[in-house]
Design an enzyme around this catalytic site. Structure first.
Site, PDB file in Angstrom:
ATOM      1  N   GLU A  53      65.369  53.166   5.779  1.00  0.00           N
ATOM      2  CA  GLU A  53      64.376  52.681   5.438  1.00  0.00           C
ATOM      3  C   GLU A  53      64.708  51.084   4.676  1.00  0.00           C
ATOM      4  O   GLU A  53      63.993  50.257   4.808  1.00  0.00           O
ATOM      5  CB  GLU A  53      63.542  53.449   4.456  1.00  0.00           C
TER       6      GLU A  53
ATOM      7  N   HIS B 285      65.735  48.386   6.777  1.00  0.00           N
ATOM      8  CA  HIS B 285      64.489  47.729   7.272  1.00  0.00           C
ATOM      9  C   HIS B 285      63.702  46.925   6.452  1.00  0.00           C
ATOM     10  O   HIS B 285      63.452  45.678   6.769  1.00  0.00           O
ATOM     11  CB  HIS B 285      63.309  48.958   7.748  1.00  0.00           C
TER      12      HIS B 285
ATOM     13  N   HIS C 268      45.282  56.776  25.707  1.00  0.00           N
ATOM     14  CA  HIS C 268      46.350  55.889  25.933  1.00  0.00           C
ATOM     15  C   HIS C 268      46.745  55.649  27.398  1.00  0.00           C
ATOM     16  O   HIS C 268      46.989  54.531  27.902  1.00  0.00           O
ATOM     17  CB  HIS C 268      47.398  56.102  25.212  1.00  0.00           C
TER      18      HIS C 268
ATOM     19  N   HIS D 105      60.833  52.249  24.660  1.00  0.00           N
ATOM     20  CA  HIS D 105      59.384  52.115  25.103  1.00  0.00           C
ATOM     21  C   HIS D 105      58.697  51.195  24.258  1.00  0.00           C
ATOM     22  O   HIS D 105      57.996  50.130  24.888  1.00  0.00           O
ATOM     23  CB  HIS D 105      58.665  53.337  24.990  1.00  0.00           C
TER      24      HIS D 105
END
Length: 350
Positions: free
Chosen positions: A77, A80, A251, A309
């Site tokens: 975290e 990031h 989706h 993806h």
């Protein structure tokens, strides 16, 4: 004076290209943070248990006794956050460096200001992601904000190229097909963010059917209920199975509709060489995304494939902007050619 201006433009070209690449890194690191469930690795913001570096367990227990420290997730975290902060510095540097050029003809100053505003909002969403405990609405908007920063950086880079080359862009409005495809792409990105933020990635088993049915049992109203309660910890999601199925299935339907719009766009502009190449890339990336999405379902969402993806979605979005840019340049070249032809004919008639 001109040398100083040219030097600034050269630096800005490098900075905006670097910003584009760094934004992609930030988005992918953010996706990895979410995929390894490290979004709440640090329970506070901007520090981690009140520190700018991940502390030891003793300090963490004193600061947040209700949230045990998981050092590996906390570091994911914080890394990031460090990279995102570096991106913020890069945006500020771009604005500061471009300030003396703001009145230069065709200089995209408004885009620079919009980029700065967007990165500030994005920082706020980063804080809300933690303080609201992964509330799906904020997580989804945070993803879309990252995509917005990426597109603004890339668009700023392309516009700066025009300034350097002293080329004016066409002011002609885009056709309805460009607007439709872009709108559907934004919706599909939002749906993808909603899938991940509600942990619905494998809510539908099987391809192309969902849970053995072409129209599965779904709870659409609950799946797209956008006023979920603020307060619960949304790590791993709070929705029941049929609500998650609805999110995943919609989706999939969104992908079908988006694919049709991109094919129509390709058919409409396939006769133009530059656009043909650009749209070929868009179509190829779209079908690659379809294959990756199917593989994620069939292989039960492995982390590395889910990350790819996400990368595919980013590349598809950038390639779509690139294709639209080629359309703008093509129209400008047509206008210039017509103008030159008119001037030549007028000169000969005299």
């Amino acid at each position: 004076m001109q040398k100083s201006k040219d030097r600034r433009l050269k630096w800005l070209l490098h900075l905006t290209l670097l910003g584009t690449l760094l934004t992609i890194v930030v988005i992918l690191v953010g996706a990895w943070t979410r995929l390894v469930d490290a979004g709440l690795g640090c329970p506070d913001w901007p520090g981690c248990y009140g520190r700018l570096l991940v502390p030891d367990s003793e300090h963490a227990a004193l600061r947040h006794p209700d949230v045990p420290l998981d050092a590996s997730k906390a570091w994911v975290e914080m890394i990031h956050r460090y990279i995102a902060s570096l991106l913020g510095v890069l945006v500020i540097s771009t604005v500061v460096l471009g300030w003396p050029l703001r009145k230069t003809d065709q200089y995209p100053w408004r885009i620079s200001v919009l980029l700065l505003a967007t990165i500030v909002v994005q920082g706020a969403f980063g804080a809300f992601t933690v303080t609201l405990k992964l509330w799906p609405q904020v997580v989804t908007l945070h993803l879309l904000g990252g995509i917005s920063v990426l597109l603004l950086f890339f668009w700023l880079h392309l516009r700066l190229k025009c300034v350097v080359r002293q080329k004016k862009l066409s002011t002609k409005r885009s056709s309805i097909w460009w607007g439709l495809a872009a709108g559907l792409l934004v919706i599909q990105l939002g749906l993808g963010g909603w899938v991940t933020s509600n942990y619905a990635g494998i809510a539908c088993q099987g391809i192309p059917a969902c849970n053995g049915q072409w129209w599965p049992n779904m709870d659409i109203s609950e799946g797209f209920h956008l006023t979920q309660t603020v307060g619960p910890n949304y790590l791993h999601g709070q929705l029941h199975a049929e609500a998650r199925t609805a999110i995943h299935f919609i989706h999939r339907l969104g992908a079908v509709v988006l694919g049709l719009s991109l094919v129509i766009l390709w058919c409409r502009y396939r006769h133009h060489p530059a656009l043909f190449r650009a749209l070929n890339i868009v179509i190829a990336l779209f079908f690659l995304q379809v294959v990756l999405g199917a593989a994620n379902v069939l292989l039960w969402l492995p982390l590395w494939l889910a990350l790819i993806h996400t990368a595919g979605a980013v590349l598809l979005t950038v390639s779509m902007l690139w294709a639209w840019w080629q359309w703008r340049l093509r129209h400008e070249n047509v206008v210039v050619a017509q103008s030159d032809s008119y001037l030549t004919h007028h000169a000969q008639s005299m």
